[in-house]
Enzyme design. Structure first.
Site, short mmCIF file in Angstrom:
data_model
loop_
_atom_site.label_atom_id
_atom_site.label_comp_id
_atom_site.label_asym_id
_atom_site.label_seq_id
_atom_site.Cartn_x
_atom_site.Cartn_y
_atom_site.Cartn_z
N TYR A 189 1.72 0.83 -2.24
CA TYR A 189 2.47 -0.24 -1.74
C TYR A 189 2.00 -1.00 -0.58
O TYR A 189 1.19 -0.17 0.21
CB TYR A 189 4.12 -0.43 -1.59
N ARG A 229 -6.79 -1.67 2.33
CA ARG A 229 -6.07 -0.54 2.28
C ARG A 229 -5.50 -0.25 0.86
O ARG A 229 -5.53 0.74 0.38
CB ARG A 229 -5.20 -0.26 3.22
N ARG A 273 7.91 9.00 -21.39
CA ARG A 273 7.49 9.78 -20.22
C ARG A 273 6.67 11.05 -20.56
O ARG A 273 6.73 11.65 -21.22
CB ARG A 273 8.84 10.43 -19.60
N LYS A 311 -1.16 5.18 0.58
CA LYS A 311 0.25 4.38 0.76
C LYS A 311 1.03 4.60 -0.43
O LYS A 311 1.21 3.41 -1.02
CB LYS A 311 -0.02 3.26 1.53
N GLU A 360 3.01 11.41 12.66
CA GLU A 360 3.26 10.27 12.94
C GLU A 360 4.66 9.81 13.00
O GLU A 360 5.49 10.88 12.49
CB GLU A 360 2.44 9.18 11.82
N LEU A 408 -1.14 8.08 7.69
CA LEU A 408 -1.50 6.85 6.98
C LEU A 408 -2.26 6.27 7.81
O LEU A 408 -2.26 6.07 9.31
CB LEU A 408 -0.33 5.82 6.65
N1 PMP Z 1 2.48 5.34 8.95
C1 PMP Z 1 3.34 5.50 7.93
C2 PMP Z 1 3.83 6.90 7.41
C3 PMP Z 1 3.89 4.54 7.55
O1 PMP Z 1 4.90 4.21 6.45
C4 PMP Z 1 3.49 3.31 8.10
C5 PMP Z 1 4.02 1.85 7.63
N2 PMP Z 1 3.90 1.58 6.35
C6 PMP Z 1 2.64 3.22 9.29
C7 PMP Z 1 2.18 4.34 9.37
C8 PMP Z 1 1.98 1.97 9.97
O2 PMP Z 1 1.21 1.26 8.81
P1 PMP Z 1 0.74 -0.18 9.13
O3 PMP Z 1 0.60 -0.66 10.62
O4 PMP Z 1 -0.26 -0.61 8.29
O5 PMP Z 1 2.25 -0.89 8.81
#
Ligand code: PMP
Length: 287
Positions: free
Chosen positions: A33, A52, A101, A151, A183, A207
């Protein structure tokens, strides 16, 4: 108001949009996503999100359901149809819905990916009063899988982290692995010490935030020093400032970590300035 959403080539009222019960996003979290912010009716850093997305698809050997230009067109049309001035566009692609499935990936010739987009209307997104007072975070163990750079829609643990924070009277959680902060549950995490902006370097452990890339670029352009390295919760608690970044919260100050006030519990000048710069600069390139 009933939203108009996009599902596999069609713009539909949200109440009429449907996805199969055999969809691999639903059964296996086999999907990726993106969330793109809208400010002033325009898309913030669409290019970064599209790139991305392409990388996430490639890493999972998943088909691309539409070209970059088509995706841009769908984003813009949804903004227009739903009258979004400030908010977000959520996009999800899954490996599609085979007729049963099965752990084995379906044949991409016969099973097309599912493409869904919808808008989230958030008036006041940029002038968020929470950014004036900052958020409180707790730390939780990072027990996610090893490809956090992709993601995917496997968001159960981040969702549980947010609930643990809520239960503790806080706003969010920072995840910790082998003693170091990875994070936030849905954002990248930073500390500021002696004027230096410190954030974990890019790897499969986090991410690769689109907002992170932009904020670090703007910080360097403003002659601020950026250091990419891991840090502990103790170091973060003793820092001058802390903050997080994401597409929907931009730069959000953090004023408390595991009950310890950071920077005297007040929003610091670096986070405040970076939020201003980010909003100002990203609006210039919004499309
Ligand atoms: N880390 C994680 C785990 C996230 O889910 C997100 C947001 N989706 C981010 C970092 C930040 O990414 P972005 O700046 O691309 O929204």
């Amino acid at each position: 108001m009933t939203r108009t959403v996009f599902v596999n080539g069609e713009y539909l009222p949200e109440t009429e949009a449907k996805v199969s019960i055999f969809d691999r996003g639903f059964l296996m979290a086999d999907g990726v996503y993106e969330v793109t912010s809208v400010l002033g009716g325009k898309l913030i850093d669409f290019d970064g999100h599209a790139k991305r997305l392409e990388r996430s698809l490639n890493e999972l050997d998943m088909q691309k359901p539409a070209e970059f230009d088509d995706l841009l067109e769908i984003h813009r049309k949804l903004v227009e149809l739903n009258g979004i001035e400030e908010g977000m566009i959520y996009l999800q692609i899954t490996r599609g819905a085979p007729d049963d499935r099965d752990f084995v990936f379906p044949d991409p010739e016969t099973t097309r990916p599912t493409l869904v987009l919808f808008t989230q209307n958030k008036p006041g997104l940029a002038a968020n009063p929470v950014a004036e007072r900052g958020i409180k975070v707790i730390s939780v163990e990072d027990i996610r899988w090893g490809r956090r750079d992709i993601k995917t829609v496997q968001l159960l643990y981040p969702s549980m982290g947010k609930m643990m924070a809520k239960k503790a009277g806080c706003d969010d959680a920072w995840m910790v692995e082998d003693g170091y902060v990875t994070e936030g549950t849905s954002n990248n995490a930073y500390i500021v010490k002696d004027g230096k902006i410190i954030t974990r370097g890019l790897s499969n452990d986090i991410l690769h935030g689109i907002t992170r890339a932009a904020v670090l670029r703007f910080a360097q352009e403003a002659q601020m020093e950026v250091v990419e390295r891991a840090y502990t919760i103790e170091e973060a608690q003793a820092a001058d400032e802390a903050f997080v970044t994401s597409a929907s919260t931009f730069v959000m100050p953090v004023v408390e970590i595991d009950g310890a006030a950071v920077g005297g519990g007040q929003v610091g000048p670096v986070a405040k300035r970076l939020r201003e710069i980010y909003l100002e600069e990203s609006l210039k390139t919004a499309i």
